[in-house]
Design a protein around this motif. Structure first.
Motif, PDB file in Angstrom:
ATOM      1  N   LYS A  49       0.973  -1.448   0.585  1.00 26.73           N
ATOM      2  CA  LYS A  49      -0.606  -0.058  -0.292  1.00 26.73           C
ATOM      3  C   LYS A  49       0.254   1.150   0.232  1.00 26.73           C
ATOM      4  CE  LYS A  49      -4.245  -0.245   2.119  1.00 26.73           C
ATOM      5  NZ  LYS A  49      -5.241  -0.062   2.480  1.00 26.73           N
ATOM      6  N   VAL A  50       0.810   2.178  -1.135  1.00 27.66           N
ATOM      7  CA  VAL A  50       2.022   3.156  -1.226  1.00 27.66           C
ATOM      8  C   VAL A  50       0.687   4.580  -1.095  1.00 27.66           C
ATOM      9  CG1 VAL A  50       3.325   4.283  -3.106  1.00 27.66           C
ATOM     10  CG2 VAL A  50       2.699   1.522  -2.843  1.00 27.66           C
ATOM     11  N   TYR A  51       0.926   5.332  -0.711  1.00 31.10           N
ATOM     12  CA  TYR A  51       0.580   6.803   0.133  1.00 31.10           C
ATOM     13  C   TYR A  51       1.382   7.510  -0.485  1.00 31.10           C
ATOM     14  CZ  TYR A  51      -1.833   3.650   3.942  1.00 31.10           C
ATOM     15  OH  TYR A  51      -2.440   2.882   4.247  1.00 31.10           O
ATOM     16  N   ILE A  52       0.306   7.925  -1.953  1.00 31.74           N
ATOM     17  CA  ILE A  52       1.368   9.242  -2.074  1.00 31.74           C
ATOM     18  C   ILE A  52       0.480  10.613  -1.911  1.00 31.74           C
ATOM     19  CG2 ILE A  52       1.927   8.114  -3.885  1.00 31.74           C
ATOM     20  CD1 ILE A  52      -0.723   8.673  -5.692  1.00 31.74           C
ATOM     21  N   SER A  53       1.417  11.599  -2.157  1.00 30.35           N
ATOM     22  CA  SER A  53       0.607  12.766  -1.812  1.00 30.35           C
ATOM     23  C   SER A  53       1.160  13.694  -3.286  1.00 30.35           C
ATOM     24  CB  SER A  53       1.726  13.444  -0.539  1.00 30.35           C
ATOM     25  OG  SER A  53       1.030  15.288  -0.560  1.00 30.35           O
ATOM     26  N   ILE A  54      -0.242  14.590  -3.672  1.00 31.59           N
ATOM     27  CA  ILE A  54       0.244  15.329  -4.968  1.00 31.59           C
ATOM     28  C   ILE A  54      -0.401  16.430  -5.427  1.00 31.59           C
ATOM     29  CG2 ILE A  54      -1.045  15.658  -7.669  1.00 31.59           C
ATOM     30  CD1 ILE A  54      -2.152  12.475  -6.838  1.00 31.59           C
ATOM     31  N   GLU A  91       1.393  -6.069  -5.327  1.00 32.52           N
ATOM     32  CA  GLU A  91       1.080  -5.589  -5.829  1.00 32.52           C
ATOM     33  C   GLU A  91       0.591  -4.544  -5.606  1.00 32.52           C
ATOM     34  OE1 GLU A  91      -3.978  -5.825  -6.582  1.00 32.52           O
ATOM     35  OE2 GLU A  91      -3.386  -7.967  -6.375  1.00 32.52           O
ATOM     36  N   ILE A  92       0.729  -3.351  -6.192  1.00 31.92           N
ATOM     37  CA  ILE A  92       0.816  -1.624  -5.730  1.00 31.92           C
ATOM     38  C   ILE A  92      -0.567  -1.839  -5.772  1.00 31.92           C
ATOM     39  CG2 ILE A  92       1.922   0.074  -6.021  1.00 31.92           C
ATOM     40  CD1 ILE A  92       3.982  -1.464  -6.199  1.00 31.92           C
ATOM     41  N   ILE A  93      -0.632  -0.779  -4.548  1.00 32.54           N
ATOM     42  CA  ILE A  93      -2.598  -0.231  -4.248  1.00 32.54           C
ATOM     43  C   ILE A  93      -1.854   0.990  -3.103  1.00 32.54           C
ATOM     44  CG2 ILE A  93      -3.902  -0.066  -3.145  1.00 32.54           C
ATOM     45  CD1 ILE A  93      -3.845  -3.328  -2.033  1.00 32.54           C
ATOM     46  N   PHE A  94      -2.505   1.986  -4.702  1.00 33.12           N
ATOM     47  CA  PHE A  94      -2.109   3.586  -4.370  1.00 33.12           C
ATOM     48  C   PHE A  94      -3.204   3.948  -3.525  1.00 33.12           C
ATOM     49  CE2 PHE A  94       0.568   3.725  -7.892  1.00 33.12           C
ATOM     50  CZ  PHE A  94       2.006   3.745  -7.164  1.00 33.12           C
ATOM     51  N   GLU A  95      -2.841   5.159  -2.251  1.00 30.25           N
ATOM     52  CA  GLU A  95      -3.716   5.805  -1.910  1.00 30.25           C
ATOM     53  C   GLU A  95      -3.035   6.760  -1.597  1.00 30.25           C
ATOM     54  OE1 GLU A  95      -5.979   4.405   0.011  1.00 30.25           O
ATOM     55  OE2 GLU A  95      -6.394   2.694  -0.512  1.00 30.25           O
ATOM     56  N   LEU A  96      -4.043   8.152  -1.283  1.00 25.95           N
ATOM     57  CA  LEU A  96      -3.988   9.490  -1.704  1.00 25.95           C
ATOM     58  C   LEU A  96      -3.774  10.155   0.000  1.00 25.95           C
ATOM     59  CD1 LEU A  96      -6.078  11.492  -3.942  1.00 25.95           C
ATOM     60  CD2 LEU A  96      -4.130  11.469  -3.832  1.00 25.95           C
TER      61      LEU A  96
END
Length: 115
Positions: A49-54, A91-96
């Motif tokens: 689970k990848v937490y990203i900031s945009i 498996e990559i799961i993107f979360e904002l």
């Protein structure tokens, strides 16, 4: 020993995903600045689970960048599998992650109170 290994794997995957997003993805929809805040890989190494900031000028640009990342998920998984020596390519799961924006909002409210 296991908790140290999990932390090392999380940091290594975080570093590689950040590098892949910065240098390898050539999607024209990625116009916003994207930063990988945190990565949590499960104990069986199947999911990350990848937490990203945009940081974008508008919500439309932010949503387009997020969709571009979700579409590049398979490519990122393959590259992580090649770069990081793990049994499985997770498996990559993107979360904002809006914690940085939330912190900036709280900071501005505190500044208003101080004035």
């Amino acid at each position: 020993m296991a908790k140290y290994r999990a932390g090392r794997i999380n940091e290594e995957v975080k570093k590689e995903i950040s590098d892949i997003i910065r240098t390898e993805i050539k999607d024209p929809r990625l116009t916003a600045m994207i930063s990988v805040v945190d990565v949590n890989v499960t104990k069986d190494l199947r999911y990350a689970k990848v937490y990203i900031s945009i940081f974008a000028n508008s919500d439309e640009e932010k949503n387009a960048s997020f969709e571009a990342l979700k579409n590049a998920c398979g490519f990122i998984r393959r590259e992580v599998g090649h770069r990081v020596n793990l049994r499985y390519a997770p498996e990559i799961i993107f979360e904002l992650d809006n914690s940085i924006e939330h912190g900036m909002h709280i900071d501005s409210l505190l500044e208003k109170i101080n004035k």
